[in-house]
Design a protein around this motif. Structure first.
Motif, PDB file in Angstrom:
ATOM      1  N   LEU A  74       0.131   8.451  11.706  1.00 30.75           N
ATOM      2  CA  LEU A  74      -0.698   9.318  10.884  1.00 30.75           C
ATOM      3  C   LEU A  74      -1.454   8.490   9.858  1.00 30.75           C
ATOM      4  O   LEU A  74      -1.022   7.401   9.472  1.00 30.75           O
ATOM      5  N   ASP A  75      -2.592   9.003   9.403  1.00 26.61           N
ATOM      6  CA  ASP A  75      -3.408   8.328   8.402  1.00 26.61           C
ATOM      7  C   ASP A  75      -3.187   8.977   7.037  1.00 26.61           C
ATOM      8  O   ASP A  75      -3.056  10.203   6.931  1.00 26.61           O
ATOM      9  N   PHE A  76      -3.182   8.137   5.984  1.00 29.25           N
ATOM     10  CA  PHE A  76      -2.976   8.645   4.632  1.00 29.25           C
ATOM     11  C   PHE A  76      -4.002   8.049   3.686  1.00 29.25           C
ATOM     12  O   PHE A  76      -4.473   6.929   3.892  1.00 29.25           O
ATOM     13  N   ALA A  77      -4.327   8.813   2.634  1.00 25.05           N
ATOM     14  CA  ALA A  77      -5.299   8.395   1.632  1.00 25.05           C
ATOM     15  C   ALA A  77      -4.583   7.935   0.373  1.00 25.05           C
ATOM     16  O   ALA A  77      -3.397   8.237   0.174  1.00 25.05           O
ATOM     17  N   PRO A  78      -5.297   7.198  -0.513  1.00 26.47           N
ATOM     18  CA  PRO A  78      -4.688   6.800  -1.787  1.00 26.47           C
ATOM     19  C   PRO A  78      -4.185   8.020  -2.562  1.00 26.47           C
ATOM     20  O   PRO A  78      -4.807   9.094  -2.521  1.00 26.47           O
ATOM     21  N   GLU A  79      -3.065   7.862  -3.241  1.00 20.82           N
ATOM     22  CA  GLU A  79      -2.407   8.876  -4.070  1.00 20.82           C
ATOM     23  C   GLU A  79      -1.726   9.964  -3.252  1.00 20.82           C
ATOM     24  O   GLU A  79      -1.210  10.937  -3.827  1.00 20.82           O
ATOM     25  N   ASP A  80      -1.683   9.814  -1.917  1.00 21.32           N
ATOM     26  CA  ASP A  80      -0.889  10.753  -1.117  1.00 21.32           C
ATOM     27  C   ASP A  80       0.592  10.519  -1.395  1.00 21.32           C
ATOM     28  O   ASP A  80       1.047   9.376  -1.540  1.00 21.32           O
ATOM     29  N   LEU A  81       1.345  11.598  -1.490  1.00 19.39           N
ATOM     30  CA  LEU A  81       2.786  11.527  -1.706  1.00 19.39           C
ATOM     31  C   LEU A  81       3.471  12.352  -0.622  1.00 19.39           C
ATOM     32  O   LEU A  81       3.197  13.538  -0.463  1.00 19.39           O
ATOM     33  N   VAL A  82       4.349  11.708   0.131  1.00 22.52           N
ATOM     34  CA  VAL A  82       4.992  12.364   1.276  1.00 22.52           C
ATOM     35  C   VAL A  82       6.503  12.341   1.087  1.00 22.52           C
ATOM     36  O   VAL A  82       7.074  11.317   0.714  1.00 22.52           O
ATOM     37  N   GLU A  83       7.138  13.458   1.334  1.00 21.93           N
ATOM     38  CA  GLU A  83       8.599  13.476   1.390  1.00 21.93           C
ATOM     39  C   GLU A  83       9.026  13.404   2.850  1.00 21.93           C
ATOM     40  O   GLU A  83       8.677  14.263   3.656  1.00 21.93           O
ATOM     41  N   VAL A  84       9.756  12.371   3.175  1.00 18.20           N
ATOM     42  CA  VAL A  84      10.204  12.137   4.555  1.00 18.20           C
ATOM     43  C   VAL A  84      11.602  12.716   4.704  1.00 18.20           C
ATOM     44  O   VAL A  84      12.503  12.421   3.912  1.00 18.20           O
ATOM     45  N   ARG A  85      11.785  13.542   5.713  1.00 17.08           N
ATOM     46  CA  ARG A  85      13.098  14.100   6.021  1.00 17.08           C
ATOM     47  C   ARG A  85      13.408  13.826   7.491  1.00 17.08           C
ATOM     48  O   ARG A  85      12.703  14.317   8.370  1.00 17.08           O
ATOM     49  N   GLY A 108       0.789  -1.229   0.000  1.00 14.41           N
ATOM     50  CA  GLY A 108       0.000   0.000   0.000  1.00 14.41           C
ATOM     51  C   GLY A 108       0.815   1.269   0.000  1.00 14.41           C
ATOM     52  O   GLY A 108       0.249   2.363  -0.117  1.00 14.41           O
ATOM     53  N   VAL A 109       2.131   1.171   0.132  1.00 14.16           N
ATOM     54  CA  VAL A 109       2.976   2.354   0.087  1.00 14.16           C
ATOM     55  C   VAL A 109       4.354   1.918  -0.435  1.00 14.16           C
ATOM     56  O   VAL A 109       4.793   0.796  -0.178  1.00 14.16           O
ATOM     57  N   GLU A 110       4.995   2.810  -1.189  1.00 11.95           N
ATOM     58  CA  GLU A 110       6.293   2.454  -1.775  1.00 11.95           C
ATOM     59  C   GLU A 110       7.298   3.560  -1.535  1.00 11.95           C
ATOM     60  O   GLU A 110       7.023   4.744  -1.748  1.00 11.95           O
ATOM     61  N   ILE A 111       8.496   3.146  -1.075  1.00 12.03           N
ATOM     62  CA  ILE A 111       9.593   4.073  -0.812  1.00 12.03           C
ATOM     63  C   ILE A 111      10.407   4.254  -2.089  1.00 12.03           C
ATOM     64  O   ILE A 111      10.663   3.303  -2.831  1.00 12.03           O
ATOM     65  N   VAL A 130      -3.094   2.964  -1.248  1.00  9.93           N
ATOM     66  CA  VAL A 130      -4.335   2.608  -0.544  1.00  9.93           C
ATOM     67  C   VAL A 130      -4.420   3.450   0.721  1.00  9.93           C
ATOM     68  O   VAL A 130      -3.419   3.994   1.194  1.00  9.93           O
ATOM     69  N   ALA A 131      -5.613   3.529   1.283  1.00  4.51           N
ATOM     70  CA  ALA A 131      -5.789   4.226   2.556  1.00  4.51           C
ATOM     71  C   ALA A 131      -5.077   3.442   3.659  1.00  4.51           C
ATOM     72  O   ALA A 131      -5.234   2.221   3.767  1.00  4.51           O
ATOM     73  N   THR A 132      -4.274   4.126   4.447  1.00  8.16           N
ATOM     74  CA  THR A 132      -3.431   3.472   5.444  1.00  8.16           C
ATOM     75  C   THR A 132      -3.504   4.219   6.760  1.00  8.16           C
ATOM     76  O   THR A 132      -3.536   5.454   6.788  1.00  8.16           O
ATOM     77  N   GLU A 133      -3.525   3.460   7.863  1.00  5.89           N
ATOM     78  CA  GLU A 133      -3.696   4.049   9.188  1.00  5.89           C
ATOM     79  C   GLU A 133      -2.430   3.908  10.042  1.00  5.89           C
ATOM     80  O   GLU A 133      -1.652   2.978   9.871  1.00  5.89           O
ATOM     81  N   ARG A 134      -2.282   4.874  10.943  1.00 10.20           N
ATOM     82  CA  ARG A 134      -1.234   4.865  11.975  1.00 10.20           C
ATOM     83  C   ARG A 134       0.142   4.575  11.385  1.00 10.20           C
ATOM     84  O   ARG A 134       0.856   3.670  11.785  1.00 10.20           O
ATOM     85  N   VAL A 135       0.508   5.395  10.413  1.00  9.93           N
ATOM     86  CA  VAL A 135       1.769   5.215   9.695  1.00  9.93           C
ATOM     87  C   VAL A 135       2.906   5.921  10.434  1.00  9.93           C
ATOM     88  O   VAL A 135       2.755   7.045  10.912  1.00  9.93           O
ATOM     89  N   ARG A 136       4.070   5.241  10.517  1.00 13.35           N
ATOM     90  CA  ARG A 136       5.297   5.849  11.035  1.00 13.35           C
ATOM     91  C   ARG A 136       6.425   5.603  10.045  1.00 13.35           C
ATOM     92  O   ARG A 136       6.409   4.605   9.326  1.00 13.35           O
ATOM     93  N   PHE A 137       7.343   6.517  10.020  1.00 12.23           N
ATOM     94  CA  PHE A 137       8.462   6.454   9.085  1.00 12.23           C
ATOM     95  C   PHE A 137       9.751   6.193   9.863  1.00 12.23           C
ATOM     96  O   PHE A 137       9.955   6.761  10.943  1.00 12.23           O
ATOM     97  N   GLY A 138      10.612   5.342   9.291  1.00 11.44           N
ATOM     98  CA  GLY A 138      11.792   4.958  10.044  1.00 11.44           C
ATOM     99  C   GLY A 138      13.066   4.940   9.219  1.00 11.44           C
ATOM    100  O   GLY A 138      13.054   4.991   7.984  1.00 11.44           O
TER     101      GLY A 138
END
Length: 460
Positions: free
Chosen positions: A381-392, A314-317, A349-357
Motif C-alpha cells: 500500500l502507498d502512504f503519504a506524509p503524516e499518515d498514522l496507521v494502527e497495525v493489528r 520514513g516511517v516509525e513503529i 515521507v511518501a512511501t510506496e508498496r508498504v507491508r507490515f510484518g
C-alpha cells in the motif's frame, strides 16, 4: 564461514593424580626420590584419572560448535585447556584470536574490590587495555544492570549480580573466540534473552563460538556442528541434531546397555530413532497449576531489555503490544485463544508498496514464525506524509508454556529497492501460561488427539 582454523586440538590428554589419603601426597613428594637414591624403582602413591584421552578436532573461524556429554565426560576440562587455565598432560592446542571465556563466572573477582574495580581487573585478564575498558564501560554496566551497586564491594552482591557483571565484562570484550560453559542459564528470562541476543550479534561478526550445554534443544538451535564427549573421549562429531540424538541415546541407556551403546556410537554404527527430526524434546512438562479456563492478563514487569531499534526510513513503529479480542492489553496469554499483535506506524515521507510484518521468537532467538502483508492483501500500500496507521495482526496462540518475543517490521520501496523501512527486534514479549492436564510437549501445540483401537477386541 572462513576456512581458516580458529581452534586446533591435537591428541589432547589430561591426567590427574588422585590421592586416597592425605599423607600419600607427602609420601609422593619424598619417597620416590629416596628410592631412586638407593637404586630402587620409584613407587607411586596415587592413582591416575584421565579426564581427557587423545581428543582431536578442528573448529573453523566463524563456526559455532556445541559440546555435549554426560557429567564427568571432560567437557569443562577441555574448555579450560582451550582458554589456557589448564595445561594438557600431552598433546597440543593452538588458537587464533582473542578468547573470552564464560566459565566459572565471577570466580576471578576480588570480593573486597568494587564492581568498577573488578570490571577493569577482569577486562585486563581478558586481554583488554584500560582504554578499551574505558570505551566499553558504560555498555558493560548497562548490560549487567546492577545500578549503584557497581560502586560497592562485590562481597555485598548477590550471586546473581556477580554472575551478571562477570558475563557483561566477557561478552563486551569483542572476542574472536567465545567459550561458553553452561553460562546461558544465568539470571531471569529477561537477562537470558539479552545474553542470547548479544551472542547472536557476536556470531554475526564472524566470531568462533564453542558452546557447552546439557540442553539439546539449545545446541540444535545455536550450533553448526556438535561434538559428543564421554569419559574423556570424543565419541562422535556431526550435525547438532544427529549428535544430540546420540547423546540422548547414551544418556537414557540402561547401565547394562550403556557400554554397548557407547561402543556403537564410537564405531559409527548406532542408529537413532527419535521424534522431531532426530531430537527428543528436553523442555519440561507444563506445570499443572493453571486451568485452561484461566484468563489472560497484563504483567507490567514483563518488559524486554534486549530491544534493538533500527534507524527509521520514513516511517516509525511505536507502542508494540498484544491485545485480547475485547481490546485489553495482555502479555500472559492462554494457549488456544485468539489475540492481536498491535503497533502504530507514523509516516514522515511518501512511501510506496508498504507491508507490515511480525515475527515470534524463543528466548534463545529461534524464529518460530511470522508474516508480512496488508489488510487488503495487496502486494503493498502507498502512504503519504503524516499518515498514522494502527497495525493489528490477529493470531491464534498455539505455543506451549514458555516465554516468547515479538519483532515488528515495516517493509517498502526505497530508491527502487525493497527494504526495511523500520524494524524493532524484541519489541514486545509475552508468556504463555501453563495448562492443566496437557498432553502437548515441545514448543508448538499441534493439538494432537489420541485414538486407540484394540485390534484383538475388534476381531472378536
Amino acid at each position: 564461514m572462513s576456512s581458516e582454523i580458529a581452534i586446533r586440538a591435537n591428541n589432547i590428554s589430561k591426567c590427574y593424580h588422585v590421592y586416597h589419603k592425605p599423607n600419600e601426597r607427602l609420601k609422593q613428594l619424598i619417597m620416590p626420590r629416596l628410592h631412586r637414591m638407593v637404586g630402587r624403582p620409584a613407587k607411586h602413591y596415587f592413582s591416575e584419572f584421565w579426564a581427557l584421552s587423545d581428543v582431536s578436532f578442528e573448529i573453523r573461524k566463524g563456526e559455532t560448535v556445541g559440546i555435549v556429554g554426560r557429567n564427568g565426560s571432560g567437557k569443562s576440562t577441555l574448555l579450560q585447556i582451550i582458554c589456557g587455565t589448564l595445561n594438557p598432560t600431552s598433546g597440543s592446542l593452538s588458537t587464533r584470536g582473542r578468547i573470552a571465556a564464560l566459565l566459572e563466572l565471577g570466580s576471578g573477582f576480588n570480593p573486597e574490590f568494587t564492581g568498577r574495580e573488578n570490571v577493569y581487573m577482569n577486562g585486563a585478564l581478558l586481554g583488554m587495555s584500560a582504554k578499551e575498558v574505558d570505551a566499553r564501560y558504560e555498555d558493560i554496566i548497562a548490560f549487567a544492570d546492577i545500578g549503584d551497586f557497581v560502586e560497592q564491594p562485590v562481597k555485598t552482591y548477590s550471586s546473581g549480580m556477580v554472575v551478571r557483571l562477570a558475563f557483561a565484562v566477557a561478552i563486551n570484550a569483542d572476542p574472536e573466540i567465545l567459550v561458553v560453559d553452561e553460562a546461558l542459564s544465568v539470571g531471569d528470562e529477561l537477562f537470558q534473552r539479552k545474553c542470547f541476543a548479544r551472542i547472536e550479534a557476536i556470531k554475526k561478526t564472524g566470531a568462533t563460538i564453542l558452546f557447552v550445554s546439557h540442553s539439546g534443544g539449545t545446541v540444535v538451535e545455536l550450533c553448526d556442528r556438535a561434538i559428543l564427549m564421554d569419559k574423556g573421549e570424543k565419541l562422535a562429531v556431526g550435525t547438532p541434531k544427529h549428535i544430540v540424538a546420540l547423546y540422548q541415546k547414551l544418556l537414557y541407556a540402561s547401565e547394562d546397555a550403556r557400554a554397548e551403546v557407547r561402543a556403537a556410537i564410537k564405531a559409527g554404527t548406532l542408529q537413532t530413532k527419535t521424534g522431531r527430526d532426530g531430537v527428543k524434546s528436553d523442555l519440561p512438562a507444563p506445570e499443572k497449576t493453571v486451568s485452561s479456563e484461566s484468563q489472560a492478563f497484563l504483567d507490567p514487569s514483563l518488559v524486554p531489555t534486549s530491544t534493538v531499534i533500527y534507524e527509521p526510513q520514513g516511517v516509525e513503529i511505536s507502542d508494540p503490544h498484544v491485545r485480547t479480542a475485547a481490546g485489553n492489553r495482555v502479555n500472559n496469554l492462554v494457549r488456544g485463544e485468539v489475540y492481536q499483535y498491535c503497533y502504530q506506524a507514523a509516516f514522515s515521507v511518501a512511501t510506496e508498496r508498504v507491508r507490515f510484518g511480525m515475527l515470534i521468537k524463543t528466548i534463545t532467538g529461534v524464529e518460530l514464525g511470522g508474516a508480512s502483508g496488508t489488510a487488503a492483501g495487496q502486494a503493498g500500500l502507498d502512504f503519504a506524509p503524516e499518515d498514522l496507521v494502527e497495525v493489528r495482526i490477529e493470531f491464534r496462540c498455539v505455543l506451549n508454556p514458555g516465554t516468547y518475543f515479538f519483532n515488528a517490521g515495516i517493509m517498502g520501496i526505497v530508491n527502487g529497492t525493497d527494504t526495511y523501512l523500520h524494524r524493532i527486534v524484541d519489541a514486545a514479549m509475552f508468556r504463555v501460561q501453563p495448562v492443566q492436564n496437557s498432553v502437548a510437549n515441545g514448543i508448538v501445540d499441534f493439538e494432537p488427539t489420541f485414538h486407540l483401537i484394540n485390534e484383538q477386541a475388534s476381531n472378536e
